[in-house]
Scaffold this active site. Structure first.
Site, short mmCIF file in Angstrom:
data_model
loop_
_atom_site.label_atom_id
_atom_site.label_comp_id
_atom_site.label_asym_id
_atom_site.label_seq_id
_atom_site.Cartn_x
_atom_site.Cartn_y
_atom_site.Cartn_z
N ARG A 143 0.83 -1.20 0.00
CA ARG A 143 0.00 0.00 0.00
C ARG A 143 0.87 1.25 0.00
O ARG A 143 1.94 1.27 0.62
CB ARG A 143 -0.85 -0.04 1.27
N THR A 426 -8.95 0.40 -10.29
CA THR A 426 -8.31 -0.74 -9.65
C THR A 426 -8.45 -1.95 -10.56
O THR A 426 -9.31 -1.98 -11.44
CB THR A 426 -9.00 -1.02 -8.28
N ASP A 466 -8.09 8.05 0.20
CA ASP A 466 -8.75 6.99 0.97
C ASP A 466 -8.68 7.26 2.48
O ASP A 466 -9.31 6.55 3.26
CB ASP A 466 -8.12 5.61 0.68
N SER A 491 -7.91 0.68 3.11
CA SER A 491 -8.36 0.19 1.81
C SER A 491 -9.56 -0.74 1.99
O SER A 491 -9.83 -1.21 3.10
CB SER A 491 -7.21 -0.59 1.16
N SER A 492 -10.24 -0.98 0.88
CA SER A 492 -11.28 -2.01 0.87
C SER A 492 -10.85 -3.20 0.03
O SER A 492 -11.63 -4.14 -0.17
CB SER A 492 -12.58 -1.46 0.26
N GLY A 513 -13.41 -1.85 -7.30
CA GLY A 513 -14.75 -1.32 -7.00
C GLY A 513 -14.82 -0.41 -5.79
O GLY A 513 -15.91 -0.20 -5.25
N GLY A 514 -13.69 0.10 -5.33
CA GLY A 514 -13.72 1.02 -4.19
C GLY A 514 -14.32 0.35 -2.98
O GLY A 514 -14.11 -0.84 -2.73
O1 DON Z 1 -7.97 0.82 -1.69
C1 DON Z 1 -9.15 0.98 -1.97
O2 DON Z 1 -10.04 0.43 -1.38
C2 DON Z 1 -9.53 1.89 -3.11
N1 DON Z 1 -8.52 2.87 -3.34
C3 DON Z 1 -9.75 1.04 -4.34
C4 DON Z 1 -10.28 1.86 -5.49
C5 DON Z 1 -11.01 1.03 -6.47
O3 DON Z 1 -11.22 -0.12 -6.29
C6 DON Z 1 -11.51 1.69 -7.68
N2 DON Z 1 -12.12 0.68 -8.55
N3 DON Z 1 -12.76 0.65 -9.43
#
Ligand code: DON
Length: 607
Positions: A143, A426, A466, A491-492, A513-514
């Site tokens: 990370r 991502t 984040d 993070s997720s 997917g955030g």
């Molecule tokens: O680390 C995380 O949870 C986010 N920065 C991930 C971002 C993400 O998955 C965007 N995707 N489409």
């Protein structure tokens, strides 16, 4: 065993391409015409949303159509990645006798080029690595970190109010110290079989000779427009009239080829000294803000963390611990559902139970989970008695509305309520090699095209968004996920591996997917374990879930058929786009089965 491996090697020479979109290299004009035809076909086959209407600056990683691809088992080795060229590069490494980590590195470098919106050497990620020889699971944290001088007021205006997310993303405030190359190099040092420098050959070749711009890349660029980017990125991604590079246009990235050659020769040291480091520091700078320094680049180290494994049915589900909230939140949700019968196919009662479990788990996540090197993340969040008590709060007959965080048994201090905002960029790579090793890598530059600042041919992340923009909550309590120097934002990301009752690897999966990543992974796990779906069906299944807000049912997907039953249980329904990128490999008695998310452009390739 030796005979088995020999047989697999024979099969490996034949090879099978399960799926994927291929964009031919040709003359520019022919490609644009062909590209337009392909795009139309792609969208017509899509069964999906009006694409341009979905694109907005607020939701940069919009869906760009859906396509369904068949699943068929392969015997020996498999890669599932977000672009066919990345999957092919990885498969080449596997065929050359490489391990899953060799293949993951080759795929990552190609993804940097062909899916630049999602991940790359300017970003970070989390890796699960199953070492079949030692029968051990490693979870590695690559990370990004906040610069050492970053403070809790990083995302506050002068009057103490939080900066708006869109005003932070494209600035130096958002850029964390990249971690993906140091992490991959460290794991390669232990588990790689192919020489480090060779892993870069496919990406260097494609960056030098060009690749065809995909529908998704073209549409995301068109949606975002040239003004969102710094000069290097603008010149690369747009022509001199401001038009996004056309679908199928052959795009070369000589600057990235040069950077990759340096990393191939010198490893991650190429990014922490010399001209590339200088370029990173300059591109990340922002007047009045403590941005990345040479010391920050030199100090970066990936960290091996303890895996988070929880029992679910007869399986063990393993994921990434803090600073990702992924493993713990997926684990808590499944723990809350352990005593529930979810039926043998998708049904409204089960979806209600899952949504309620998600609400409880997200409430805890938002309050307690952050970088455990800086704050105390209570392990009691996964304590079976605690989860059993929380599960009592789930009423099959009505929704709880909004869940409150609980009080886990080992709680020392109660942190404040979080206010972080995560937006969709991502990618997830799943790999199993011929030796039985596996890699589950979720890799990111955060939102689409990260900070939109390109340097030496690659984009820098905006991962620091984040963090919670507010360092304290309304009651004055410090928020666990506040910015601190050297800290990693929560993070997720949920790279996951599933082991059966005998401890054998059963599935490898993960998704972009955030903050919805957790919902996507839970959906796929329940679909495969409870509803007995194959990985392709599990990945394609319409998405549902809740992040402790409304019940979310994927826009335009077949899950809408459950809406009225859920409404009758009191749920407020939202129908957002839910652009997962679930890439799954299942180990079955018949061989390896792939699942490629139809919402993106990925491919499963195996031998
Ligand atoms: O680390 C995380 O949870 C986010 N920065 C991930 C971002 C993400 O998955 C965007 N995707 N489409």
């Amino acid at each position: 065993m030796i005979a088995y491996i020999t047989l697999l090697k024979v099969i490996a020479n034949k090879g099978t391409i399960l799926s994927g979109t291929s964009i031919l290299h040709h003359t520019r004009r022919l490609l644009i015409v062909a590209g337009t035809v392909m795009l139309t076909a792609f969208l017509l086959s899509a069964n999906i949303h009006p694409v341009h209407a979905q694109l907005s600056r607020a939701a940069p990683e919009a869906p760009t159509g859906q396509a369904t691809r068949p699943a068929a088992p392969v015997r020996s080795q498999m890669v599932v990645a977000a672009h066919p060229l990345a999957a092919r590069a990885a498969r080449q490494m596997l065929r050359d006798g490489g391990t899953a980590i060799d293949a993951a590195i080759a795929a990552q470098m190609v993804l940097n080029l062909v899916e630049p919106q999602s991940s790359g050497i300017g970003g970070g990620g989390f890796l699960l690595y199953w070492d079949a020889f030692q029968q051990q699971l490693l979870t590695v944290d690559g990370r990004e970190t906040a610069p050492a001088e970053a403070g809790p007021d990083r995302f506050l205006n002068d009057d103490g109010t939080p900066i708006r997310w869109p005003d932070a993303v494209g600035t130096g405030r958002s850029i964390g110290v990249p971690g993906i190359v140091p992490m991959l190099e460290a794991v390669h040092g232990e588990f790689g079989r192919i020489e480090w420098g060779e892993l870069f050959a496919p990406a260097i070749d494609l960056a030098s000779n060009g690749f065809g711009v995909s529908p998704r890349l073209n549409l995301l660029l068109t949606g975002m427009g040239p003004d969102a980017f710094n000069e290097d990125a603008r010149n690369y991604f747009f022509d001199n009239t401001g038009e996004a590079r056309a679908l199928g246009e052959v795009l070369k990235n000589p600057a990235l080829a040069r950077t990759l050659k340096q990393i191939a020769t010198s490893g991650h040291r190429a990014l922490r000294s010399g001209p590339i480091a200088k370029n990173i520091i300059a591109a990340a700078s922002e007047p009045g803000v403590a941005t990345i320094t040479l010391n920050d680049l030199r100090a970066y180290e990936s960290i091996q963390r303890r895996p988070v494994c929880v029992p679910y049915r007869s399986y063990s589900i393993c994921g990434m611990g803090p600073p990702s909230s992924g493993g713990m939140t997926v684990g808590a949700i499944l723990g809350l559902l352990e005593a529930s019968d979810l039926g043998d196919q998708p049904n409204a009662a089960a979806i209600h139970m899952i949504i309620e479990a998600e609400k409880l788990s997200y409430a805890d996540r938002n309050r307690y989970m952050a970088d455990s090197d800086f704050v105390d993340v209570p392990a009691g969040l996964l304590d079976p008695d605690y989860l059993e008590e929380r599960a009592q709060m789930i009423d099959p007959a009505q929704t709880m509305g909004r869940a409150e965080p609980g009080t886990p048994p080992d709680l020392e201090t109660t942190p404040g309520t979080d206010a972080s905002d995560e937006n969709p960029g991502t990618s997830h790579i799943s790999i199993i090699d011929q030796f039985g090793n596996a890699a589950s890598l979720t890799t990111t530059i955060e939102s689409a095209f990260g900070s939109r600042r390109m340097v030496s041919g690659f984009l820098l992340n905006n991962e620091l968004t984040d963090f919670s923009f507010r360092p304290v909550d309304e009651g004055g309590r410090p928020v666990a996920n506040r910015v601190e120097g050297g800290k990693r934002p929560r993070s997720s990301m949920s790279p996951t591996m599933v082991f059966d009752a005998d401890g054998n690897l059963w599935a490898v999966l993960g998704s972009p997917g955030g903050s919805r990543i957790i919902l996507y992974v839970v959906k796929a796990l329940v679909a495969m374990i409870d509803w007995n779906m194959d990985p392709q069906a599990a990945s394609a299944l319409g998405t549902f879930g809740s992040r402790n807000g409304p019940a979310e049912l994927e826009h335009g997907a077949d899950m809408d058929r459950f809406a009225s039953e859920l409404e009758a249980l009191g749920h407020e329904i939202a129908r957002p786009s839910m652009t997962s990128g679930l890439h799954i490999i299942r180990v079955t008695p018949d061989g390896l089965l792939g699942g490629v998310d139809p919402r993106r452009e990925g491919a499963a390739i195996g031998d």
